[in-house]
Design a protein around this motif. Structure first.
Motif, PDB file in Angstrom:
ATOM      1  N   ALA A 118      37.533  45.560  36.040  1.00 43.79           N
ATOM      2  CA  ALA A 118      36.294  44.785  35.934  1.00 43.79           C
ATOM      3  C   ALA A 118      36.107  44.311  34.492  1.00 43.79           C
ATOM      4  CB  ALA A 118      35.098  45.624  36.367  1.00 43.79           C
ATOM      5  N   LYS A 119      35.892  43.021  34.340  1.00 42.85           N
ATOM      6  CA  LYS A 119      35.628  42.439  33.032  1.00 42.85           C
ATOM      7  C   LYS A 119      34.310  41.675  33.110  1.00 42.85           C
ATOM      8  CE  LYS A 119      37.427  39.201  29.584  1.00 42.85           C
ATOM      9  NZ  LYS A 119      38.526  38.247  29.255  1.00 42.85           N
ATOM     10  N   HIS A 120      33.294  42.148  32.419  1.00 39.52           N
ATOM     11  CA  HIS A 120      31.982  41.519  32.465  1.00 39.52           C
ATOM     12  C   HIS A 120      31.940  40.333  31.495  1.00 39.52           C
ATOM     13  CE1 HIS A 120      29.685  44.667  34.801  1.00 39.52           C
ATOM     14  NE2 HIS A 120      30.862  45.246  34.607  1.00 39.52           N
ATOM     15  N   THR A 121      31.509  39.197  31.988  1.00 44.73           N
ATOM     16  CA  THR A 121      31.497  37.971  31.178  1.00 44.73           C
ATOM     17  C   THR A 121      30.092  37.532  30.790  1.00 44.73           C
ATOM     18  OG1 THR A 121      31.467  36.561  33.158  1.00 44.73           O
ATOM     19  CG2 THR A 121      33.621  37.194  32.282  1.00 44.73           C
ATOM     20  N   GLY A 122      29.077  38.301  31.149  1.00 45.14           N
ATOM     21  CA  GLY A 122      27.699  37.949  30.809  1.00 45.14           C
ATOM     22  C   GLY A 122      26.947  37.368  31.988  1.00 45.14           C
ATOM     23  N   GLU A 123      25.614  37.479  31.942  1.00 43.35           N
ATOM     24  CA  GLU A 123      24.730  36.944  32.979  1.00 43.35           C
ATOM     25  C   GLU A 123      25.085  37.479  34.361  1.00 43.35           C
ATOM     26  OE1 GLU A 123      24.830  32.731  32.684  1.00 43.35           O
ATOM     27  OE2 GLU A 123      23.829  32.677  30.713  1.00 43.35           O
ATOM     28  N   GLY A 124      25.568  38.729  34.409  1.00 46.68           N
ATOM     29  CA  GLY A 124      25.875  39.346  35.686  1.00 46.68           C
ATOM     30  C   GLY A 124      27.211  38.954  36.284  1.00 46.68           C
ATOM     31  N   ARG A 125      27.940  38.048  35.643  1.00 46.29           N
ATOM     32  CA  ARG A 125      29.233  37.621  36.166  1.00 46.29           C
ATOM     33  C   ARG A 125      30.312  38.647  35.799  1.00 46.29           C
ATOM     34  NH1 ARG A 125      29.071  33.942  39.917  1.00 46.29           N
ATOM     35  NH2 ARG A 125      31.007  32.923  39.280  1.00 46.29           N
ATOM     36  N   VAL A 126      31.212  38.897  36.744  1.00 51.36           N
ATOM     37  CA  VAL A 126      32.274  39.873  36.541  1.00 51.36           C
ATOM     38  C   VAL A 126      33.580  39.297  37.088  1.00 51.36           C
ATOM     39  CG1 VAL A 126      33.083  42.219  37.012  1.00 51.36           C
ATOM     40  CG2 VAL A 126      30.638  41.773  36.847  1.00 51.36           C
ATOM     41  N   GLN A 127      34.621  39.373  36.264  1.00 55.91           N
ATOM     42  CA  GLN A 127      35.966  39.043  36.735  1.00 55.91           C
ATOM     43  C   GLN A 127      36.583  40.319  37.315  1.00 55.91           C
ATOM     44  OE1 GLN A 127      38.266  37.274  33.595  1.00 55.91           O
ATOM     45  NE2 GLN A 127      36.780  35.647  33.225  1.00 55.91           N
ATOM     46  N   LEU A 128      36.984  40.258  38.557  1.00 54.69           N
ATOM     47  CA  LEU A 128      37.518  41.421  39.261  1.00 54.69           C
ATOM     48  C   LEU A 128      38.986  41.210  39.621  1.00 54.69           C
ATOM     49  CD1 LEU A 128      34.612  42.124  41.781  1.00 54.69           C
ATOM     50  CD2 LEU A 128      35.107  43.362  39.655  1.00 54.69           C
ATOM     51  N   ARG A 129      39.748  42.286  39.507  1.00 56.06           N
ATOM     52  CA  ARG A 129      41.106  42.320  40.020  1.00 56.06           C
ATOM     53  C   ARG A 129      41.273  43.630  40.783  1.00 56.06           C
ATOM     54  NH1 ARG A 129      45.495  39.745  35.802  1.00 56.06           N
ATOM     55  NH2 ARG A 129      44.238  37.948  35.151  1.00 56.06           N
ATOM     56  N   THR A 130      41.938  43.559  41.912  1.00 54.90           N
ATOM     57  CA  THR A 130      42.190  44.755  42.701  1.00 54.90           C
ATOM     58  C   THR A 130      43.690  44.933  42.887  1.00 54.90           C
ATOM     59  OG1 THR A 130      42.150  43.616  44.848  1.00 54.90           O
ATOM     60  CG2 THR A 130      40.030  44.360  43.947  1.00 54.90           C
ATOM     61  N   PRO A 133      24.577  44.890  38.493  1.00 58.27           N
ATOM     62  CA  PRO A 133      25.581  44.763  37.429  1.00 58.27           C
ATOM     63  C   PRO A 133      26.145  46.097  36.973  1.00 58.27           C
ATOM     64  CG  PRO A 133      23.689  43.352  36.979  1.00 58.27           C
ATOM     65  CD  PRO A 133      23.307  44.221  38.138  1.00 58.27           C
ATOM     66  N   GLY A 134      25.416  47.180  37.189  1.00 60.54           N
ATOM     67  CA  GLY A 134      25.913  48.484  36.780  1.00 60.54           C
ATOM     68  C   GLY A 134      26.779  49.165  37.816  1.00 60.54           C
ATOM     69  N   ALA A 135      27.009  48.517  38.947  1.00 59.21           N
ATOM     70  CA  ALA A 135      27.774  49.152  40.015  1.00 59.21           C
ATOM     71  C   ALA A 135      29.239  49.347  39.636  1.00 59.21           C
ATOM     72  CB  ALA A 135      27.678  48.321  41.297  1.00 59.21           C
ATOM     73  N   LEU A 136      29.748  48.459  38.769  1.00 64.36           N
ATOM     74  CA  LEU A 136      31.138  48.560  38.317  1.00 64.36           C
ATOM     75  C   LEU A 136      31.166  48.389  36.801  1.00 64.36           C
ATOM     76  CD1 LEU A 136      33.434  46.606  40.820  1.00 64.36           C
ATOM     77  CD2 LEU A 136      33.590  49.025  40.210  1.00 64.36           C
ATOM     78  N   PRO A 137      31.185  49.449  36.033  1.00 62.10           N
ATOM     79  CA  PRO A 137      31.297  49.318  34.583  1.00 62.10           C
ATOM     80  C   PRO A 137      32.606  48.610  34.223  1.00 62.10           C
ATOM     81  CG  PRO A 137      30.683  51.549  35.191  1.00 62.10           C
ATOM     82  CD  PRO A 137      31.068  50.854  36.456  1.00 62.10           C
ATOM     83  N   LYS A 138      32.634  47.999  33.045  1.00 66.72           N
ATOM     84  CA  LYS A 138      33.850  47.300  32.626  1.00 66.72           C
ATOM     85  C   LYS A 138      34.992  48.296  32.440  1.00 66.72           C
ATOM     86  CE  LYS A 138      33.120  47.456  27.594  1.00 66.72           C
ATOM     87  NZ  LYS A 138      33.000  46.651  26.356  1.00 66.72           N
ATOM     88  N   GLY A 139      36.207  47.818  32.662  1.00 62.51           N
ATOM     89  CA  GLY A 139      37.370  48.650  32.444  1.00 62.51           C
ATOM     90  C   GLY A 139      38.194  48.853  33.703  1.00 62.51           C
ATOM     91  N   TRP A 140      39.095  49.832  33.632  1.00 61.23           N
ATOM     92  CA  TRP A 140      40.037  50.131  34.693  1.00 61.23           C
ATOM     93  C   TRP A 140      39.507  51.301  35.525  1.00 61.23           C
ATOM     94  CZ3 TRP A 140      45.114  47.842  34.922  1.00 61.23           C
ATOM     95  CH2 TRP A 140      45.347  46.905  33.918  1.00 61.23           C
ATOM     96  N   HIS A 141      39.480  51.114  36.834  1.00 58.39           N
ATOM     97  CA  HIS A 141      38.966  52.145  37.745  1.00 58.39           C
ATOM     98  C   HIS A 141      40.073  52.477  38.749  1.00 58.39           C
ATOM     99  CE1 HIS A 141      34.862  51.253  36.282  1.00 58.39           C
ATOM    100  NE2 HIS A 141      35.267  49.994  36.300  1.00 58.39           N
ATOM    101  N   ARG A 142      40.506  53.748  38.782  1.00 55.56           N
ATOM    102  CA  ARG A 142      41.542  54.188  39.710  1.00 55.56           C
ATOM    103  C   ARG A 142      40.961  55.189  40.687  1.00 55.56           C
ATOM    104  NH1 ARG A 142      45.367  58.378  40.152  1.00 55.56           N
ATOM    105  NH2 ARG A 142      44.582  59.340  38.233  1.00 55.56           N
ATOM    106  N   THR A 143      41.265  55.005  41.948  1.00 51.47           N
ATOM    107  CA  THR A 143      40.901  55.958  42.994  1.00 51.47           C
ATOM    108  C   THR A 143      42.154  56.204  43.835  1.00 51.47           C
ATOM    109  OG1 THR A 143      40.341  54.461  44.827  1.00 51.47           O
ATOM    110  CG2 THR A 143      38.680  54.731  43.087  1.00 51.47           C
TER     111      THR A 143
END
Length: 508
Positions: free
Chosen positions: A214-226, A197-207
């Motif tokens: 990444a938006k964390h919704t609890g219990e390890g679930r994450v909403q991802l957009r690329t 769960p710590g591999a992608l902290p919540k928020g906007w990540h630019r490379t």
């Protein structure tokens, strides 16, 4: 097989997302016989929009549609919310005193359920499992064929509203053409469980390879957009697999991001569409059926909500026979340019998100602009639509016509109230301040049956002896060079002694 009895209504709404449900709720509350057809049999839990911006929140408050109990009073000081511009932090959106907070976080599915309940309570007939298949119109009304649970059914209505999304069947069947901007990027979204769960902290990540949100919704679930700016996907209809999402996230991040248990996987792009008209004959478009844009800035749902609130009161008067000659055409004249502005704004934000040294320089400049913006900043107003001033369709509405009337406390013979509460019943509001307002009340007498007229003590925030407020919260008239009767006639036709609430509805 065809159902034996046709469905008859004064207005038919196709599409039961939040925007369509809002149209149905508004029309039914105004006494319009409304039927809504929705292809889905239940509300989808797929994560979609979650944000409503200030002008949409304020307008929903004025119609009593905000989820949850209404507060006894709104904050007496400006309230602010943190947001972003093109993924850059630091944008502040501020609402004036006595207004709701400027950013409402509400899942689209929850808002749809809330508005469906309001539509049903107001008397709208919500029919799920019905898909529009054909549509025709003439001077007398609209004929719609839909496929339902027991076969096809014929629907007759005076007007139809297409709220059926980006691939709108109503738009296509009505022959409404669109201007489009082709896709230039590819994007993926989905909800997963990360192995770490710590591999992608919540928020906007630019490379240098793209963006991950990444938006964390609890219990390890994450909403991802690329976001991948290398070009559009060659097959936008191909289903997204967990492997494709994992590989794309890992590529952009530059390291392996393990994930499992996928849900709601999909792809999107920056394809944009703007219908060339939002109304053709007796058919009107709202929300994604009328306009589609890249979903940066969370403006899509708010724009659709404002479409619905702008159109609904006009349609209600058209059904009652109390609409001026240009009242319905005013919907396209007001809302289409604002949708164009949203599309342009999202394309500009996407330009800031692209890779390359020029975009890096632009982001540096905009980071400084965001830091320097005050509470009335231009970018915040662009996102929240609080700088919207509508054209005066009459040309004689006075110096403030087309501006939004901020919520103000008022003292009346019936007690203390405010603008928000006075607009709850959906009627045009005539505010009268002081003895000099008697002449305006007399001028409005032929339209008294459709107006809500309120006499109040003068307040510094409203430096007028009278004001006419549209049901959607915008000023239609303040005293100027021309009379109130001219504006009322332009909006609602010649006045008469017939009470609008009891006027026979137009036949369908």
């Amino acid at each position: 097989m065809r159902e034996d009895r046709p469905i008859r209504a004064q207005v038919l709404v196709a599409g039961g997302g939040p925007v369509g449900m809002l149209v149905a709720a508004e029309l039914a509350a105004a006494g319009v016989d409304t039927v809504l057809l929705e292809a889905r049999t239940a509300v989808s839990g797929q994560p979609k929009a979650t944000t409503l911006h200030a002008r949409a929140v304020q307008s929903l408050a004025r119609r009593g549609h905000l989820p949850g109990p209404a507060p006894a009073a709104y904050p007496p000081v400006p309230t602010s919310g943190a947001f972003h511009f093109a993924g850059l932090p630091g944008l502040t959106i501020t609402a004036p005193p006595h207004e709701p907070e400027p950013i409402l976080k509400c899942a689209q599915a929850d808002l749809e359920r809330h508005l469906e309940a309001r539509a049903r309570a107001a008397g709208a007939r919500v029919l799920r499992g019905y898909r529009v298949m054909d549509l025709g119109q003439d001077e007398g009304g609209v004929r719609v064929t839909a496929e339902g649970p027991r076969g096809s059914v014929l629907c007759h209505a005076g007007y139809a509203v297409g709220a059926d999304g980006a691939r709108s069947t109503v738009r296509a069947l009505a022959g409404i053409e669109s201007d489009t901007v082709p896709a230039t990027v590819s994007a993926l979204m989905g909800t997963v469980t990360l192995d770490d769960p710590g591999a992608l902290p919540k928020g906007w990540h630019r490379t240098p390879r793209g963006w991950i949100v990444a938006k964390h919704t609890g219990e390890g679930r994450v909403q991802l957009r690329t976001l991948n700016c290398d070009g559009p996907h060659p097959d936008r209809h191909r289903p997204v697999s967990l492997e494709e999402l994992r590989d794309e996230v890992s590529r952009i991040a530059g390291r392996e991001i393990a994930m499992h248990s996928p849900r709601w996987l999909s792809r999107f792009s920056d394809f944009a569409r703007l219908a060339r008209t939002f109304g053709q004959g007796r058919v009107f478009l709202v929300g994604d059926a009328a306009h589609v844009h890249f979903p940066i800035g969370g403006q899509g749902l708010s724009t659709g909500v404002l479409d619905a609130l702008n159109l609904s009161w006009r349609l209600a008067h058209a059904v009652r026979g109390t609409a001026g000659e240009t009242l319905l055409t005013g919907y396209d004249a007001e809302r289409r340019p604002l949708a164009r502005r949203v599309i342009d704004g999202t394309l500009a934000q996407l330009a800031l998100m692209r890779p390359g040294p020029e975009a890096d320089a632009l982001r540096t400049v905009f980071t400084g602009l965001l830091a320097a913006e005050d509470e009335n900043g231009r970018l915040g107003a662009l996102i929240s639509a609080q700088d919207t001033v509508l054209p005066d369709p009459t040309g004689v509405g006075g110096p403030a016509a087309g501006s939004y009337l901020a919520n103000t406390g008022l003292s009346t013979a019936d007690g203390d109230t405010d603008v928000i509460r006075l607009l709850h019943d959906g009627r045009p509001l005539l505010l009268l301040f002081g003895e000099k307002s008697d002449r305006h009340q007399e001028a409005a007498r032929p339209w008294a049956g459709m107006l809500r007229t309120v006499e109040a003590r003068p307040v510094p925030a409203l430096p007028y002896e009278a004001a006419l407020v549209r049901p959607d919260g915008y000023l239609a008239w303040v005293p100027g060079d021309s009379g109130l009767d001219q504006v009322l006639a332009a909006y609602f036709g010649p006045g008469g002694c017939v009470d609008a609430a009891s006027r026979p509805a137009e036949s369908t």
